[in-house]
Design a protein around this motif. Sequence first.
Motif, PDB file in Angstrom:
ATOM      1  N   PHE A   2       9.737  13.376  -1.767  1.00 28.91           N
ATOM      2  CA  PHE A   2       9.131  12.124  -1.321  1.00 28.91           C
ATOM      3  C   PHE A   2       7.826  12.397  -0.592  1.00 28.91           C
ATOM      4  O   PHE A   2       7.628  13.475  -0.023  1.00 28.91           O
ATOM      5  N   VAL A   3       6.960  11.381  -0.566  1.00 29.94           N
ATOM      6  CA  VAL A   3       5.768  11.390   0.273  1.00 29.94           C
ATOM      7  C   VAL A   3       5.836  10.152   1.164  1.00 29.94           C
ATOM      8  O   VAL A   3       5.974   9.031   0.667  1.00 29.94           O
ATOM      9  N   ASP A   4       5.762  10.362   2.468  1.00 28.46           N
ATOM     10  CA  ASP A   4       5.618   9.253   3.406  1.00 28.46           C
ATOM     11  C   ASP A   4       4.129   8.998   3.533  1.00 28.46           C
ATOM     12  O   ASP A   4       3.394   9.778   4.150  1.00 28.46           O
ATOM     13  N   THR A   5       3.658   7.904   2.954  1.00 23.89           N
ATOM     14  CA  THR A   5       2.216   7.665   2.873  1.00 23.89           C
ATOM     15  C   THR A   5       1.645   6.959   4.098  1.00 23.89           C
ATOM     16  O   THR A   5       0.453   6.635   4.117  1.00 23.89           O
ATOM     17  N   HIS A   6       2.491   6.733   5.115  1.00 24.17           N
ATOM     18  CA  HIS A   6       1.966   6.074   6.321  1.00 24.17           C
ATOM     19  C   HIS A   6       2.881   6.355   7.494  1.00 24.17           C
ATOM     20  O   HIS A   6       3.941   5.750   7.639  1.00 24.17           O
ATOM     21  N   SER A   7       2.458   7.293   8.336  1.00 22.51           N
ATOM     22  CA  SER A   7       3.290   7.684   9.471  1.00 22.51           C
ATOM     23  C   SER A   7       2.410   8.065  10.653  1.00 22.51           C
ATOM     24  O   SER A   7       1.411   8.780  10.489  1.00 22.51           O
ATOM     25  N   HIS A   8       2.799   7.598  11.844  1.00 23.87           N
ATOM     26  CA  HIS A   8       2.059   7.910  13.067  1.00 23.87           C
ATOM     27  C   HIS A   8       2.878   8.848  13.949  1.00 23.87           C
ATOM     28  O   HIS A   8       3.011   8.624  15.158  1.00 23.87           O
ATOM     29  N   LEU A 198       3.668   1.132  -6.642  1.00 23.54           N
ATOM     30  CA  LEU A 198       4.198   1.217  -5.285  1.00 23.54           C
ATOM     31  C   LEU A 198       3.970   2.579  -4.638  1.00 23.54           C
ATOM     32  O   LEU A 198       3.941   3.604  -5.322  1.00 23.54           O
ATOM     33  N   LEU A 199       3.824   2.561  -3.324  1.00 28.69           N
ATOM     34  CA  LEU A 199       3.873   3.755  -2.500  1.00 28.69           C
ATOM     35  C   LEU A 199       4.945   3.547  -1.436  1.00 28.69           C
ATOM     36  O   LEU A 199       5.111   2.436  -0.932  1.00 28.69           O
ATOM     37  N   LEU A 200       5.660   4.606  -1.084  1.00 26.19           N
ATOM     38  CA  LEU A 200       6.658   4.531  -0.024  1.00 26.19           C
ATOM     39  C   LEU A 200       6.035   4.971   1.299  1.00 26.19           C
ATOM     40  O   LEU A 200       5.218   5.884   1.332  1.00 26.19           O
ATOM     41  N   GLU A 201       6.435   4.309   2.377  1.00 21.87           N
ATOM     42  CA  GLU A 201       5.905   4.616   3.700  1.00 21.87           C
ATOM     43  C   GLU A 201       6.934   4.247   4.757  1.00 21.87           C
ATOM     44  O   GLU A 201       7.895   3.511   4.469  1.00 21.87           O
ATOM     45  N   ALA A 220      11.853  10.826   7.977  1.00 19.39           N
ATOM     46  CA  ALA A 220      13.088  11.083   7.239  1.00 19.39           C
ATOM     47  C   ALA A 220      13.746   9.796   6.750  1.00 19.39           C
ATOM     48  O   ALA A 220      14.499   9.814   5.767  1.00 19.39           O
ATOM     49  N   HIS A 221      13.426   8.677   7.395  1.00 19.20           N
ATOM     50  CA  HIS A 221      14.060   7.408   7.024  1.00 19.20           C
ATOM     51  C   HIS A 221      13.473   6.802   5.753  1.00 19.20           C
ATOM     52  O   HIS A 221      13.916   5.730   5.327  1.00 19.20           O
ATOM     53  N   ILE A 222      12.520   7.482   5.160  1.00 17.18           N
ATOM     54  CA  ILE A 222      12.003   6.981   3.886  1.00 17.18           C
ATOM     55  C   ILE A 222      13.083   7.015   2.806  1.00 17.18           C
ATOM     56  O   ILE A 222      12.996   6.304   1.791  1.00 17.18           O
ATOM     57  N   ILE A 223      14.104   7.801   3.021  1.00 20.33           N
ATOM     58  CA  ILE A 223      15.241   7.857   2.097  1.00 20.33           C
ATOM     59  C   ILE A 223      15.864   6.473   1.936  1.00 20.33           C
ATOM     60  O   ILE A 223      16.203   6.053   0.816  1.00 20.33           O
ATOM     61  N   GLN A 224      16.007   5.741   3.039  1.00 18.47           N
ATOM     62  CA  GLN A 224      16.602   4.402   2.984  1.00 18.47           C
ATOM     63  C   GLN A 224      15.694   3.413   2.265  1.00 18.47           C
ATOM     64  O   GLN A 224      16.165   2.525   1.550  1.00 18.47           O
TER      65      GLN A 224
END
Length: 254
Positions: A2-8, A198-201, A220-224
């Motif tokens: 997965f790629v998280d495309t938006h995280s702070h 779509l992108l996942l974030e 890690a919650h991008i799984i949900q």
Amino acid sequence: MFVDTHSHIYSPEFNIDRTEVVNRATTSGIKKIVLPNIDSSSIKPMLDLSASYPNVCYPLIGLHPTSVKEDFRNELEIVRFWLDRHQFFGIGEIGLDLFWDQTFVEEQTEVFRVQLQWAKERKLPVVIHVRDSFEEVFEEVGKAADENLRGVFHSFTGTLKQAEQIINWGFKLGVNGIVTFKNAGVDKVIAQIDPKHLLLETDSPYLAPVPFRGKRNESAHIIQVAAKVAELHNTTPEEIAEITTKNAEEMFGI
């Protein structure tokens, strides 16, 4: 993967356990994390994190609309300074936010226009923040749209018609924990959008998906999020991972 495309995750909410947060993400299959900037105060922690994890964390540079105040010209100059001196993988988080305060709406619009132009000149993707401002953002993107403007509408919460317009411009839709919220309505729209758009974030530390809603979010919650998108499309999380990871790698060149 997965790629998280938006995280702070460079933000102070993670100062105590940032290493553990990154490790939880990578061991969960989130191999790459895109870090949008907020303002001048967030640049150093963001770059420090990306330097510590050069093959995991990828920084963007930009001025967030809620950080547009009286000193916005100075803030823009700082963004420009760093654009000329460091490798970034996009311009963001930029856009318009009319939810909290409309005092600086004209300044927000000017800042948005400038940063859209910088992205086009440098052929970098943009990450667009839209809150209570779809009409205004659409007006600006519509005027700027051409073959050099691309990116993602972060944390998409619009209608199907708005989603279709975004896709027609060549943009992606950013899907995060909101898609798991029972009464948000985003799920009904995302169910009708081909995952190739779509992108996942996560938008960590915000918008944690069910069953973590109300708690601090992390990559890690991008799984949900992926599981919910897979459910909406009658497919597997693995298939969603493959499609959205390809989308992210192509979008940000990572």
